[in-house]
Design an enzyme around this catalytic site. Structure first.
Site, mmCIF file in Angstrom:
data_model
loop_
_atom_site.group_PDB
_atom_site.id
_atom_site.type_symbol
_atom_site.label_atom_id
_atom_site.label_comp_id
_atom_site.label_asym_id
_atom_site.label_seq_id
_atom_site.Cartn_x
_atom_site.Cartn_y
_atom_site.Cartn_z
ATOM 1 C CD GLN A 110 3.559 -12.332 11.922
ATOM 2 O OE1 GLN A 110 4.057 -11.251 12.210
ATOM 3 N NE2 GLN A 110 3.620 -12.847 10.703
ATOM 4 C CE1 TYR A 169 11.782 -8.641 13.486
ATOM 5 C CE2 TYR A 169 10.462 -9.637 11.746
ATOM 6 C CZ TYR A 169 11.028 -8.512 12.343
ATOM 7 O OH TYR A 169 10.825 -7.272 11.787
ATOM 8 N NE ARG A 179 4.333 -13.643 6.864
ATOM 9 C CZ ARG A 179 4.602 -12.344 6.708
ATOM 10 N NH1 ARG A 179 5.418 -11.731 7.542
ATOM 11 N NH2 ARG A 179 4.042 -11.661 5.746
ATOM 12 N N GLY A 235 -0.045 -7.144 1.448
ATOM 13 C CA GLY A 235 0.204 -6.256 2.568
ATOM 14 C C GLY A 235 -0.118 -4.813 2.262
ATOM 15 N NE ARG A 236 4.640 -2.652 -0.414
ATOM 16 C CZ ARG A 236 5.362 -2.412 -1.527
ATOM 17 N NH1 ARG A 236 5.812 -1.191 -1.750
ATOM 18 N NH2 ARG A 236 5.621 -3.378 -2.383
#
Length: 368
Positions: A100, A179, A226, A318-319
């Site tokens: 990424q 971002y 994304r 993810g987690r």
């Protein structure tokens, strides 16, 4: 649809995937101070090589884009060499991995990058920023000039070439989670009066230019994007989500990158179905399992199944991958899952809470 659907083979461009589970990118602050990936990072990603695809954590394409301490980068030879150790190790373990690319924009601090953060408009992040000496108030970013925007586009293209040189199968352009690219998309952070602000067509321009440059550099079959429709992290407050994202996705679809990655996707929403209809290549969807709340006992498997049923081609978690290096095998056989330990361990460096989660063969000490 059953859990078995998660374990059918998939395809992403020219890549053959052994299952439909993608490890989502997660910032973990384990790089060296200069952004060079470490041997510990190679261990971490190699432990999780059974994922259908790994999307490695956000790496910055230039110095001013640095967000937090000890995040990785991809703009020097040292960065390339560090990432090459990661990709070689993952590939030796049978894995597939893309990188990424993320520019923090206003999410940054001079104590992290040595520079004043930049953004579409001089509007400060309404939050603190993690620095080497703790959390500090965000500074007002400097508005990018048009020439600097073009330089940043070039930096993304160079970073993509560097990623391929480092052994990655491709890159994911991060246009989400508040971002820089997302800051251009959102009307509360982008208040420019030129061709990069105002209308939706102008606000999506920067993302499209980055995508065009990266595709020209490494080929569309190696590029993903994304997005995070309606996600209000890092001070984002979109007023026109339902109009913004169909326009962006339709424009991206004309470029036909390898995949689109939708964060916190709602399979029942009209917008998600619009995106599915508009998108011509692989759609990766990430279920909304909640910010800062414990994972469900199944690690999100049921939510993942729901997204596949709604039209996603692959599902990112993810987690669940953080706490379970062998997540694919655990879900395949219905084994208990490790729970995520103290959240602060995600960001403080070292092995604890990073590479020391047990495999099934090692221990069940942290089983849910």
């Amino acid at each position: 649809m059953t859990n078995n659907d998660l374990f059918t083979t998939g395809r992403l461009g020219s890549l053959k995937l052994p299952n439909q589970l993608v490890m989502a990118p997660m910032t973990r602050n384990r790089a060296a101070a200069d952004g060079t990936p470490t041997e510990l990072m190679a261990t971490y990603y190699t432990q999780r090589a059974s994922a259908g695809l790994i999307i490695a954590e956000a790496a910055t394409p230039n110095q001013v884009g640095l967000t937090y301490p000890n995040i990785p980068a991809i703009y020097t030879d040292s960065h390339i060499q560090g990432w090459r150790r990661v990709t070689d190790s993952v590939r030796a373990a049978g894995g597939r991995v893309v990188l990424q690319l993320q520019h923090g924009g206003r999410v940054g601090h001079p104590d992290n990058s040595g520079l004043t953060p930049v953004a579409p408009s001089p509007i400060a992040l309404p939050d603190t920023v993690h620095t080497p000496t703790g959390h500090q108030e965000a500074v007002t970013p400097r508005e990018l000039t048009v020439d600097e925007i073009q330089d940043t586009v070039t930096d993304f293209a160079t970073a993509a070439r560097n990623a391929v040189a480092a052994g990655f199968d491709g890159v994911e352009i991060h246009s989400a989670n508040g971002y820089l690219l997302h800051q251009f998309l959102s009307d509360n952070t982008n208040q420019r009066g030129d061709g990069y602000g105002g209308s939706i067509a102008n606000r999506i321009r920067f993302t499209l230019e980055v995508v065009d440059a990266v595709i020209a550099a490494i080929g569309a079959e190696r590029v993903g994007v994304r997005i995070a429709p309606g996600v209000n992290v890092n001070g984002i407050a979109e007023s026109d989500t339902d109009e913004l994202y169909p326009a962006l996705v339709a424009a991206l679809a004309q470029r036909q990158p390898a995949y689109l990655h939708v964060v916190f996707a709602d399979p029942d929403s009209v917008l998600f179905q619009q995106i599915r209809t508009l998108w011509p290549t692989t759609l990766i969807a990430n279920p909304n399992l909640g910010w800062g709340v414990p994972l469900p006992a199944d690690g999100g498997a049921a939510a993942a199944q729901g997204l596949l049923a709604a039209g996603a081609d692959l599902v990112s978690l993810g987690r669940s991958f953080l706490a379970n290096p062998d997540l694919v095998q655990r879900l395949r056989i219905g084994a208990p899952l490790n729970t995520v330990r103290d959240a602060h361990l995600m960001y403080v460096g070292g092995e604890e809470g990073y590479t020391d989660y047990p495999m099934l063969a090692d221990s069940t000490a942290y089983a849910a």
